[in-house]
Design an enzyme around this catalytic site. Structure first.
Site: not given
Length: 372
Positions: A158, A214, A240, A290
């Site tokens: 992340k 992403e 997602e 996802h």
């Protein structure tokens, strides 16, 4: 094939220490499982996510009374009604009814769908990189090292939750650890604007192990996604939280994305999920699901990938990886289907080919108290 009973299993686990992404920290993990059983004794498992008091009340007072006596084979009609009340519940019910139908036919879910094209699917280790500790970067590197030692060949980290400089320092440390030998995806959770997202490309061009970028910007900024896709040196991925196949169409028609990432628990049931994934093939792009939230939805994502034709005739032996939660979360192990060296073998047995660990269901049963 009529439904006799529905049992619900709301589960709660309080984390040892909070962790999270650009959207904030998690202090607990929840999972809402349910078991639908027919008068003939065939059962199927479903799963959905939301605040547990909402789901318990909704199932007990409305969804279960509606399901009782219905034909399990009327999945399309049943889910069509329930999605008007709660879309994620409808997605989970579609899983349970799919398993019942497969079992009644003596087939695995993959065989029900026409047969799997591959026996195993790669998965990538998915991290929630941030923690409240001052040494969050050190902690992140320790978790990544553990996953690499477990045999994962791909990971997702992340960004977007700290300053750009902090995130860049973090990812440079990750790359030194990986030595560019492990595939790396970065997930910004829609945190940047296009100008900031483009700054990352100076590093992408230097690194040979990048998988994708992403959701660098909000998903509704179609023009900026087209711009990023034409300028970035690695694939752009996302989707997602999109809830219908129709919502993916603009991204695909406008050439704004390289990899779609639908989530089976966020769409209107397993049929629409499969339609969305198949749509990627119609446009010649990739689909990497996802599946961070739950074990049953992750298993269905694996089933869909197992039955999915290759995205390109130039790479016909490969299939896109599925997300695998490697953070502190006991619900990931509720099913016996687990990865070995970053690969999950698809079960051949009838239904989903796996049983739920009932001891863990009892251990983590939510006691009804309010949590925050």
């Amino acid at each position: 094939m009529r439904i006799e009973k529905v049992e619900i299993f709301p589960l709660l686990y309080k984390l040892t220490k909070p962790y999270g992404d650009a959207n904030g920290y998690k202090k607990y993990r929840t999972c809402f499982l349910f078991k639908i059983t027919t008068y003939s004794g065939i059962h199927g498992w479903g799963e959905c996510i939301d605040w547990l008091p909402t789901l318990e009340k909704g199932f007990s007072e409305r969804i279960i009374p509606y399901l009782l006596g219905k034909k399990a084979t009327d999945r399309t009609h049943i889910c069509g009604v329930i999605k008007k009340w709660h879309k994620r519940a409808a997605a989970g019910i579609s899983m349970a009814l799919t398993e019942i139908i497969a079992k009644s036919a003596g087939l695995s879910v993959c065989d029900l769908w026409g047969g799997k094209l591959r026996d195993s699917i790669p998965v990538y280790a998915s991290f929630q990189s941030y923690s409240e500790e001052e040494d969050w970067l050190k902690h992140s590197l320790e978790l990544i090292d553990q996953a690499v030692c477990r045999g994962f060949k791909m990971i997702k980290v992340k960004i977007g939750g700290r300053t750009l400089q902090e995130d860049q320092a973090h990812i440079h440390s990750v790359q030194r650890l990986l030595e560019e030998k492990i595939g790396l995806a970065l997930d910004a959770n829609q945190s940047y604007d296009a100008a900031t997202a483009r700054i990352w490309d100076r590093y992408f061009r230097e690194w040979s192990n990048m998988l994708w970028f992403e959701e660098p910007i909000p998903m509704d900024q179609l023009a900026d996604y087209k711009l990023l896709r034409s300028n970035l040196s690695i694939p752009v991925a996302g989707g997602e939280n999109l809830k219908t196949t129709a919502q993916f169409l603009p991204l695909l028609k406008e050439g704004a994305i390289d990899i779609i990432q639908p989530d089976v628990m966020h769409v209107n049931g397993i049929n629409e999920y499969r339609e969305t994934v198949q749509l990627s093939r119609s446009f010649g792009v990739r689909s990497s699901p996802h599946s961070f939230d739950g074990p049953i939805s992750r298993l269905y994502s694996l089933f869909v990938q197992a039955c999915l034709p290759p995205w390109s005739k130039m790479d016909h032996e490969q299939i896109e990886p599925v997300e695998w939660d490697v953070m502190e979360n006991p619900f990931t192990s509720l099913l016996s289907v687990q990865p070995t060296n970053g690969i999950v073998k698809i079960p051949d047995e009838i239904g989903i080919g796996a049983e739920i660990d009932m001891d863990k269901l009892k251990k983590y049963q939510w006691d009804g108290t309010i949590y925050h």
